[in-house]
Write an enzyme that holds these catalytic residues in place. Structure first.
Site, PDB file in Angstrom:
ATOM      1  N   ASN A  73       0.865  -1.191   0.000  1.00  0.00           N
ATOM      2  CA  ASN A  73       0.000   0.000   0.000  1.00  0.00           C
ATOM      3  C   ASN A  73       0.899   1.238   0.000  1.00  0.00           C
ATOM      4  OD1 ASN A  73      -1.428   2.267   0.866  1.00  0.00           O
ATOM      5  ND2 ASN A  73      -2.883   1.062   2.075  1.00  0.00           N
TER       6      ASN A  73
ATOM      7  N   ASP B 278      -0.527  -3.781  10.522  1.00  0.00           N
ATOM      8  CA  ASP B 278      -1.937  -4.017  10.230  1.00  0.00           C
ATOM      9  C   ASP B 278      -2.739  -3.059  11.102  1.00  0.00           C
ATOM     10  OD1 ASP B 278      -3.573  -5.607   8.447  1.00  0.00           O
ATOM     11  OD2 ASP B 278      -4.568  -6.307  10.246  1.00  0.00           O
TER      12      ASP B 278
END
Ligand code: IMP
Length: 205
Positions: free
Chosen positions: A14, A73
């Site tokens: 990302n 995360d």
């Protein structure tokens, strides 16, 4: 002779997250050289917790690259939604959902809801090939706004406010000073410094 800094891979594809991790680390004293441009197979986030998914990603990337890997995360936990979207934040509006769609769903679910308290939580796993993962967390408390405010940042940034400003209204520098991700990265560097200190011999040899 100058010591060569240890290489580390940031286990994310990302670009927004990568940019933030690198920007936060650039503001801190840390021992690493960040290695960019490596490839690895996609890792499915199949664990029920942020910590579990961070470990999955860090282990897979350290095995694929042979280098220490750091994986983040992150989830947004909204109290009025019993902690949702939480570990499902990336796919709140469906598999492969775009940021826009996830924010639309959140605003719709929160329409008319009075309790708007929420928190961003980041779990970071750091894995040296062949060693047990080190896991740390960063949490920032805030509120969900009733509409988007600000066009900076990514993901849920325009609807997550800390005090009276959303992350989307903050400069990158302001967000990176206080964010959940920055908290977790600071905790990681402190934990690694602590573990180095406890294994060093008293005379530093
Ligand atoms: P993941 O850690 O890649 O699973 O991220 C989950 C989702 O949370 C992402 O798709 C983003 O939409 C959102 N997210 C993660 N970090 C941030 C952040 O710093 N600000 C806003 N949204 C974020």
């Amino acid at each position: 002779m100058t010591a060569v800094p240890p290489q580390v891979v940031v286990a994310s594809k990302n670009p927004d997250k990568l940019r933030e991790v690198e920007a936060v680390l650039a503001r801190m004293e840390h021992p690493w050289q960040i290695v960019r441009g490596l490839e690895w197979p996609d890792v499915d986030e199949t664990e029920p917790t942020l910590e579990g998914n961070a470990v999955l990603k860090a282990v897979a990337v350290s095995e694929a690259t042979g280098l220490p890997a750091l994986a983040d995360d992150t989830g947004l936990e909204v109290d009025a939604l019993d902690g949702a979207p939480g570990v499902h934040s990336a796919r709140f509006a469906g598999p492969e959902a775009a940021y826009e769609a996830n924010v639309d769903r959140l605003l719709a679910d929160m329409m008319g809801v009075e309790d708007r308290t929420a928190r961003f939580r980041t779990a970071i796993a750091f894995v040296v090939p062949g060693s047990e993962p080190l896991i740390v967390n960063g949490v920032v408390e805030g509120t969900i706004t009733t509409e988007r405010r600000g066009d900076r940042g990514f993901g849920y940034d325009p609807v997550f406010a800390v005090g009276d400003r959303t992350y989307g209204e903050m400069t990158d520098g302001e967000k990176n000073e206080i964010s959940h991700r920055a908290e977790a990265l600071r905790a990681l560097v402190a934990a690694l410094e602590g573990s180095r200190g406890s294994t060093d011999s008293p005379d530093g040899a």
